[in-house]
Design a protein around this motif. Structure first.
Motif, PDB file in Angstrom:
ATOM      1  N   LEU A 222       3.505 -28.827  10.841  1.00 21.04           N
ATOM      2  CA  LEU A 222       2.033 -28.800  10.855  1.00 21.04           C
ATOM      3  C   LEU A 222       1.443 -28.728   9.457  1.00 21.04           C
ATOM      4  CD1 LEU A 222       1.400 -26.361  13.856  1.00 21.04           C
ATOM      5  CD2 LEU A 222       1.307 -28.869  13.856  1.00 21.04           C
ATOM      6  N   ALA A 223       2.209 -28.223   8.489  1.00 21.84           N
ATOM      7  CA  ALA A 223       1.709 -28.100   7.125  1.00 21.84           C
ATOM      8  C   ALA A 223       1.723 -29.426   6.375  1.00 21.84           C
ATOM      9  CB  ALA A 223       2.539 -27.070   6.356  1.00 21.84           C
ATOM     10  N   GLY A 224       2.405 -30.424   6.930  1.00 20.03           N
ATOM     11  CA  GLY A 224       2.462 -31.720   6.266  1.00 20.03           C
ATOM     12  C   GLY A 224       1.142 -32.464   6.353  1.00 20.03           C
ATOM     13  N   PRO A 225       1.039 -33.593   5.644  1.00 24.43           N
ATOM     14  CA  PRO A 225      -0.191 -34.390   5.683  1.00 24.43           C
ATOM     15  C   PRO A 225      -0.558 -34.768   7.122  1.00 24.43           C
ATOM     16  CG  PRO A 225       1.289 -35.181   3.975  1.00 24.43           C
ATOM     17  CD  PRO A 225       2.070 -34.184   4.776  1.00 24.43           C
ATOM     18  N   PHE A 226      -1.764 -34.440   7.529  1.00 26.70           N
ATOM     19  CA  PHE A 226      -2.281 -34.771   8.865  1.00 26.70           C
ATOM     20  C   PHE A 226      -1.452 -34.147   9.988  1.00 26.70           C
ATOM     21  CE2 PHE A 226      -2.814 -38.496   6.040  1.00 26.70           C
ATOM     22  CZ  PHE A 226      -4.184 -38.388   5.829  1.00 26.70           C
ATOM     23  N   GLY A 227      -0.689 -33.082   9.669  1.00 19.74           N
ATOM     24  CA  GLY A 227       0.188 -32.486  10.671  1.00 19.74           C
ATOM     25  C   GLY A 227      -0.554 -31.990  11.892  1.00 19.74           C
ATOM     26  N   ILE A 228      -1.614 -31.218  11.671  1.00 17.11           N
ATOM     27  CA  ILE A 228      -2.366 -30.680  12.798  1.00 17.11           C
ATOM     28  C   ILE A 228      -3.045 -31.799  13.585  1.00 17.11           C
ATOM     29  CG2 ILE A 228      -4.353 -29.269  13.431  1.00 17.11           C
ATOM     30  CD1 ILE A 228      -3.591 -27.327  11.236  1.00 17.11           C
ATOM     31  N   ALA A 229      -3.609 -32.750  12.891  1.00 16.38           N
ATOM     32  CA  ALA A 229      -4.287 -33.861  13.567  1.00 16.38           C
ATOM     33  C   ALA A 229      -3.308 -34.673  14.425  1.00 16.38           C
ATOM     34  CB  ALA A 229      -4.958 -34.766  12.542  1.00 16.38           C
ATOM     35  N   LEU A 230      -2.087 -34.829  13.928  1.00 13.89           N
ATOM     36  CA  LEU A 230      -1.104 -35.645  14.636  1.00 13.89           C
ATOM     37  C   LEU A 230      -0.474 -34.928  15.827  1.00 13.89           C
ATOM     38  CD1 LEU A 230       0.768 -37.350  11.654  1.00 13.89           C
ATOM     39  CD2 LEU A 230      -0.680 -38.480  13.356  1.00 13.89           C
ATOM     40  N   TYR A 231      -0.228 -33.631  15.695  1.00 13.49           N
ATOM     41  CA  TYR A 231       0.611 -32.963  16.693  1.00 13.49           C
ATOM     42  C   TYR A 231      -0.090 -31.874  17.504  1.00 13.49           C
ATOM     43  CZ  TYR A 231       4.164 -35.128  13.753  1.00 13.49           C
ATOM     44  OH  TYR A 231       4.920 -36.024  13.049  1.00 13.49           O
ATOM     45  N   TRP A 232      -1.221 -31.337  17.065  1.00 17.50           N
ATOM     46  CA  TRP A 232      -1.787 -30.123  17.650  1.00 17.50           C
ATOM     47  C   TRP A 232      -2.017 -30.237  19.157  1.00 17.50           C
ATOM     48  CZ3 TRP A 232      -1.539 -25.484  15.978  1.00 17.50           C
ATOM     49  CH2 TRP A 232      -2.392 -24.481  16.432  1.00 17.50           C
ATOM     50  N   ASN A 233      -2.443 -31.382  19.624  1.00 16.60           N
ATOM     51  CA  ASN A 233      -2.765 -31.544  21.045  1.00 16.60           C
ATOM     52  C   ASN A 233      -1.733 -32.355  21.812  1.00 16.60           C
ATOM     53  OD1 ASN A 233      -5.283 -30.082  21.173  1.00 16.60           O
ATOM     54  ND2 ASN A 233      -6.195 -31.762  19.983  1.00 16.60           N
ATOM     55  N   ARG A 234      -0.569 -32.526  21.224  1.00 13.51           N
ATOM     56  CA  ARG A 234       0.479 -33.290  21.903  1.00 13.51           C
ATOM     57  C   ARG A 234       1.400 -32.340  22.668  1.00 13.51           C
ATOM     58  NH1 ARG A 234       3.111 -38.074  18.617  1.00 13.51           N
ATOM     59  NH2 ARG A 234       3.238 -38.834  20.760  1.00 13.51           N
ATOM     60  N   PRO A 235       2.134 -32.843  23.671  1.00 11.26           N
ATOM     61  CA  PRO A 235       3.099 -31.991  24.394  1.00 11.26           C
ATOM     62  C   PRO A 235       4.215 -31.541  23.460  1.00 11.26           C
ATOM     63  CG  PRO A 235       2.626 -34.008  25.626  1.00 11.26           C
ATOM     64  CD  PRO A 235       2.040 -34.195  24.258  1.00 11.26           C
ATOM     65  N   ILE A 236       4.695 -30.325  23.672  1.00 11.19           N
ATOM     66  CA  ILE A 236       5.724 -29.758  22.807  1.00 11.19           C
ATOM     67  C   ILE A 236       7.018 -30.567  22.865  1.00 11.19           C
ATOM     68  CG2 ILE A 236       6.665 -28.162  24.529  1.00 11.19           C
ATOM     69  CD1 ILE A 236       6.085 -27.415  20.792  1.00 11.19           C
ATOM     70  N   GLU A 237       7.249 -31.280  23.961  1.00 13.09           N
ATOM     71  CA  GLU A 237       8.478 -32.065  24.085  1.00 13.09           C
ATOM     72  C   GLU A 237       8.560 -33.172  23.023  1.00 13.09           C
ATOM     73  OE1 GLU A 237       8.830 -34.334  27.689  1.00 13.09           O
ATOM     74  OE2 GLU A 237       6.673 -34.736  27.789  1.00 13.09           O
ATOM     75  N   LYS A 238       7.414 -33.537  22.450  1.00 12.87           N
ATOM     76  CA  LYS A 238       7.416 -34.606  21.449  1.00 12.87           C
ATOM     77  C   LYS A 238       8.012 -34.151  20.116  1.00 12.87           C
ATOM     78  CE  LYS A 238       5.341 -37.629  24.090  1.00 12.87           C
ATOM     79  NZ  LYS A 238       6.057 -38.842  24.571  1.00 12.87           N
ATOM     80  N   ILE A 239       7.985 -32.840  19.850  1.00 17.18           N
ATOM     81  CA  ILE A 239       8.473 -32.369  18.547  1.00 17.18           C
ATOM     82  C   ILE A 239       9.618 -31.368  18.668  1.00 17.18           C
ATOM     83  CG2 ILE A 239       6.223 -32.734  17.471  1.00 17.18           C
ATOM     84  CD1 ILE A 239       5.867 -29.662  17.575  1.00 17.18           C
TER      85      ILE A 239
END
Length: 500
Positions: A222-239
């Motif tokens: 999440l600390a990476g560039p656009f990390g929150i925008a990319l992953y915050w609302n996605r299912p946990i199975e994706k990461i």
């Protein structure tokens, strides 16, 4: 001092270490604290202010790693580390004595990182040193926990986990947060933010664990560039890590330790997921696993026989239980010298010790030749030994051991002519010299059995072997009492009775 980081090893930490290790290496000191927020770190800060060689700190949960840079004019690195670790320990003890801080259980370990010319990567060497420091800190509960009992004015000492209690990995299972595969990353992230001590979560599908997410890795993502925008609302199975180490609760700590430490460096500190009947039971940290292994190895060293160096009774029972849990057929050989007391009385205790060592070497060497894979040789005590091997190798091993023992035992008589043997009551028996009796017990892997069942069967069969003249063995099943006793065969020099 430069703050290096928290969580996963990163490139900055590696660069800081490699910049400094060319002056004779870098020292690593580990301080493990039993709980967050206690007084250890307050006392440690005093040590940090005085330690001029300290250039970095690395933290993972309750483990605090301190990095020392050796200078050209310094003493050898091992002495430098020892001096610094002693100074840290003294600071903690001074804080305990003063009563200014609530000092809970802690452990100190250390290691060194040296430049390598054998092609190992810097990351590999650093991970190895951190793990070595962790293993060295093997007595976290032996440091007094300062506190005051309300009724008694005395020091409270933390209770220790009994050695051997965590033989199966299930004994180390602790509760861990659980999320469904469709849970949003934001929910997991919020849990981590609200609970400092939670370091990971298991991802399940139904009741079956299918993945793992560690706090440090989520934060890094999440600390990476656009990390929150990319992953915050996605299912946990994706990461999530969809290939975590998942083991059954009945797996041995030893086997899990080997699997855990053989993982990729990026997963080295990830928890191990533990299941029972394919359902989640809990998780164990790499620290708890390695600590359990260290305690087991310490107990093995403490209980090993000082005369032969072979594992003693605690290790024997543990090995027997491990094989039973695995459910694979195996054979148990119980070897005992006949008329050893007569030999001791006739030739002296020194020669008696030499004969015991000879018997141990015969068992070890023949076992290595005939059953090299997964076999075990232990020393019960005195002139009693035990061997565990695959079921199909037992009979061949018995014959080979008896032949080898008889071929070499004559050299211990020093050329004596009269080797007439007398029993413990002083009565003459129809035998010359010492012989070896072996009981051979086979377990088929199906019928439930306990170490006590195996020991009782071995003792019963050994009694029959000792009733035969000369070196002999008797074989039988665990629960056979009399079957096949009418079938008895004897060789020219080695008797054996088979009821298999």
């Amino acid at each position: 001092m430069e703050e290096i980081g928290y969580g996963l090893l990163d490139r900055t930490l590696i660069e800081k270490i490699t910049e400094r290790w060319h002056h004779g290496g870098v020292g690593v000191i580990l301080l493990h604290v039993e709980r967050a927020g206690n007084g250890e770190m307050a006392a440690t800060r005093q040590w940090m202010e005085r330690e001029r060689r300290l250039f970095g700190q690395y933290r993972m949960d309750h483990d605090h790693y301190f990095l020392l840079g050796r200078q050209r004019e310094d003493v050898r690195l091992d002495r430098l580390i020892a001096q610094s670790a002693t100074a840290l320990r003294e600071c903690l003890r001074a804080a305990q004595r003063s009563g200014q801080h609530d000092i809970a259980g802690y452990a100190i370990g250390s290691s060194a990182i040296y430049p390598s010319g054998v092609g190992r990567s810097a990351e590999s060497m650093i991970y190895g040193a951190l793990k070595e420091a962790m293993l060295a800190a093997n007595e976290p509960l032996r440091h007094p926990v300062r506190g005051r009992n309300e009724d008694q004015d005395e020091t409270v000492v933390a209770a220790q986990t009994p050695v051997g209690a965590a033989f199966q990995i299930g004994a180390l299972a602790k509760q861990i947060p659980v999320f469904d595969v469709k849970t949003r990353v934001s929910e997991v992230g919020k849990l981590f933010e609200m609970n400092e001590r939670v370091q990971g979560a298991v991802i399940v599908e139904g009741q079956r664990p299918v993945g793992l997410i560690m706090k440090e890795k989520l934060h890094q993502l999440l600390a990476g560039p656009f990390g929150i925008a990319l992953y915050w609302n996605r299912p946990i199975e994706k990461i999530m890590d969809d290939h975590p180490l998942i083991v059954d609760a009945e797996s041995s700590v030893e086997s899990v330790s080997q699997l855990a430490t053989a993982r990729d460096h990026a997963k080295l500190y990830d928890v191990v997921v533990i299941t029972r009947d394919e359902r989640l039971l809990g998780a164990a940290s790499i620290r708890s696993i390695l600590e359990s292994m260290t305690n087991l190895r310490t107990e093995e060293a403490r209980t090993s026989n000082p005369l032969t160096g072979l594992p003693g009774n605690a290790s024997i029972v543990r090995e027997m239980q491990r094989r039973i849990v695995e459910g694979r057929p195996f054979a148990v050989l119980y070897a005992d010298m006949d008329y050893f007391k007569w030999f001791n009385d006739r030739f002296g205790f020194s020669q008696g010790d030499a004969l015991i060592r000879y018997c141990a070497s015969v068992l070890q060497e023949e076992t290595r030749l005939i059953a090299p894979d997964g076999s075990f040789v232990g020393h019960i005590g005195g002139d009693d030994f035990i061997v565990m091997a695959d079921a199909g190798q037992g009979e061949t091993l018995c014959r080979s051991v008896l032949r080898r023992f008889d071929d070499g035992v004559a050299s211990f008589y020093g050329g004596a002519d009269n080797l007439a043997v007398s029993d413990r009551s002083g009565n003459r028996v129809d035998q010359e010299g010492v012989s070896l009796s072996v009981s051979l017990v086979r377990w088929d892997g199906d019928r439930p059995v306990t170490p006590e069942n195996l020991s009782q069967a071995a003792a019963r069969l050994k009694k029959r072997a000792k009733s035969m003249r000369g070196s002999s063995y008797v074989g039988g099943g665990v629960f056979e009492m009399h079957r096949g006793e009418e079938r008895s065969q004897r060789g020219a020099s080695h008797g054996y009775e088979s009821t298999l």
